[in-house]
Design a protein around this motif. Structure first.
Motif, mmCIF file in Angstrom:
data_model
loop_
_atom_site.group_PDB
_atom_site.id
_atom_site.type_symbol
_atom_site.label_atom_id
_atom_site.label_comp_id
_atom_site.label_asym_id
_atom_site.label_seq_id
_atom_site.Cartn_x
_atom_site.Cartn_y
_atom_site.Cartn_z
ATOM 1 N N THR A 74 0.894 -1.290 0.014
ATOM 2 C CA THR A 74 0.056 -0.096 -0.009
ATOM 3 C C THR A 74 0.799 1.211 -0.047
ATOM 4 O O THR A 74 0.605 1.933 -0.900
ATOM 5 C CB THR A 74 -1.001 -0.014 1.335
ATOM 6 N N VAL A 75 1.791 1.311 0.878
ATOM 7 C CA VAL A 75 2.876 2.460 0.917
ATOM 8 C C VAL A 75 3.518 2.671 -0.489
ATOM 9 O O VAL A 75 3.567 3.703 -0.875
ATOM 10 C CB VAL A 75 3.689 2.211 2.103
ATOM 11 N N ARG A 76 3.945 1.422 -0.924
ATOM 12 C CA ARG A 76 4.737 1.622 -2.263
ATOM 13 C C ARG A 76 3.808 1.956 -3.147
ATOM 14 O O ARG A 76 4.266 3.012 -3.960
ATOM 15 C CB ARG A 76 5.246 0.056 -2.442
ATOM 16 N N LYS A 112 2.065 6.873 -6.767
ATOM 17 C CA LYS A 112 0.918 7.529 -7.108
ATOM 18 C C LYS A 112 0.987 8.909 -6.636
ATOM 19 O O LYS A 112 0.925 9.933 -7.651
ATOM 20 C CB LYS A 112 -0.297 6.931 -6.509
ATOM 21 N N ILE A 113 1.428 9.346 -5.610
ATOM 22 C CA ILE A 113 1.566 10.625 -5.183
ATOM 23 C C ILE A 113 2.841 11.248 -4.788
ATOM 24 O O ILE A 113 2.817 12.270 -4.349
ATOM 25 C CB ILE A 113 0.374 10.968 -3.946
ATOM 26 N N GLY A 114 3.893 10.293 -4.908
ATOM 27 C CA GLY A 114 5.235 10.716 -4.624
ATOM 28 C C GLY A 114 5.756 10.621 -3.182
ATOM 29 O O GLY A 114 4.950 10.129 -2.580
ATOM 30 N N PRO A 115 6.881 11.044 -3.040
ATOM 31 C CA PRO A 115 7.465 10.692 -1.575
ATOM 32 C C PRO A 115 7.131 11.563 -0.613
ATOM 33 O O PRO A 115 7.351 10.995 0.676
ATOM 34 C CB PRO A 115 9.122 10.927 -1.948
ATOM 35 N N MET A 116 6.469 12.424 -0.797
ATOM 36 C CA MET A 116 5.755 13.205 0.255
ATOM 37 C C MET A 116 4.565 12.929 0.618
ATOM 38 O O MET A 116 3.465 13.408 0.025
ATOM 39 C CB MET A 116 5.880 14.599 0.033
ATOM 40 N N LEU A 117 4.232 11.992 1.566
ATOM 41 C CA LEU A 117 2.835 11.618 1.717
ATOM 42 C C LEU A 117 2.284 12.635 2.902
ATOM 43 O O LEU A 117 2.820 13.191 3.575
ATOM 44 C CB LEU A 117 2.967 10.014 2.660
ATOM 45 N N PRO A 118 0.931 12.614 2.671
ATOM 46 C CA PRO A 118 0.177 13.823 3.402
ATOM 47 C C PRO A 118 0.644 13.261 5.134
ATOM 48 O O PRO A 118 0.522 11.922 5.161
ATOM 49 C CB PRO A 118 -1.437 13.251 3.119
ATOM 50 N N LYS A 119 0.408 13.981 6.126
ATOM 51 C CA LYS A 119 0.801 13.853 7.345
ATOM 52 C C LYS A 119 -0.346 12.919 7.950
ATOM 53 O O LYS A 119 -0.082 11.928 8.846
ATOM 54 C CB LYS A 119 0.410 15.212 8.280
ATOM 55 N N GLU A 120 -1.508 12.810 7.389
ATOM 56 C CA GLU A 120 -2.537 11.882 7.888
ATOM 57 C C GLU A 120 -1.960 10.244 7.686
ATOM 58 O O GLU A 120 -2.357 9.460 8.513
ATOM 59 C CB GLU A 120 -3.788 12.127 7.165
ATOM 60 N N ILE A 121 -1.370 10.231 6.552
ATOM 61 C CA ILE A 121 -1.142 8.850 6.087
ATOM 62 C C ILE A 121 0.334 8.706 6.960
ATOM 63 O O ILE A 121 0.592 7.488 7.644
ATOM 64 C CB ILE A 121 -0.987 8.672 4.701
ATOM 65 N N GLU A 122 1.409 9.502 6.976
ATOM 66 C CA GLU A 122 2.530 9.487 7.714
ATOM 67 C C GLU A 122 2.135 8.803 9.025
ATOM 68 O O GLU A 122 2.933 8.269 9.623
ATOM 69 C CB GLU A 122 3.439 10.806 7.460
#
Length: 104
Positions: free
Chosen positions: A82-84, A89-99
């Motif tokens: 999922t993370v990969r 899909k959205i790049g290396p900067m995941l939203p804080k909610e997901i991080e």
């Protein structure tokens, strides 16, 4: 396979327009919670069975030990997938909610 519903939920979140929230998918969220609870119960059952047989859960290597290990490995694998997929899909900067839901 465990994790499909959770993956679907995260993909649904990630597919929304950046900075915008999509409607909360309560039904899918409840399915994810149910799936996690069922998975947890199955792992507990395998460990309990080992303990009832007088085996040390930390050192014993039998069918139940490997069953629990497979469940845990599947869980970790599906989260990693999922993370990969999110990273692609959205790049290396995941939203804080997901991080906040990740663990190194």
């Amino acid at each position: 396979m465990y994790g499909r519903k959770a993956c679907q939920l995260v993909k649904e979140f990630a597919s929304g327009e950046k900075g915008q929230l999509t409607p909360f998918n309560n039904d899918l969220f409840e399915q994810v919670v149910s799936e996690c609870s069922q998975h947890h119960l199955e792992i507990q059952s395998l460990i309990r069975k080992m303990q009832e047989e007088g085996l040390d859960v930390q050192t014993a290597r039998n069918v139940d030990h490997y069953g629990a290990l497979i469940h845990l490995t599947a869980y970790v694998y599906n989260r990693a997938e999922t993370v990969r997929n999110l990273l692609w899909k959205i790049g290396p900067m995941l939203p804080k909610e997901i991080e906040a839901k990740l663990n190194h």
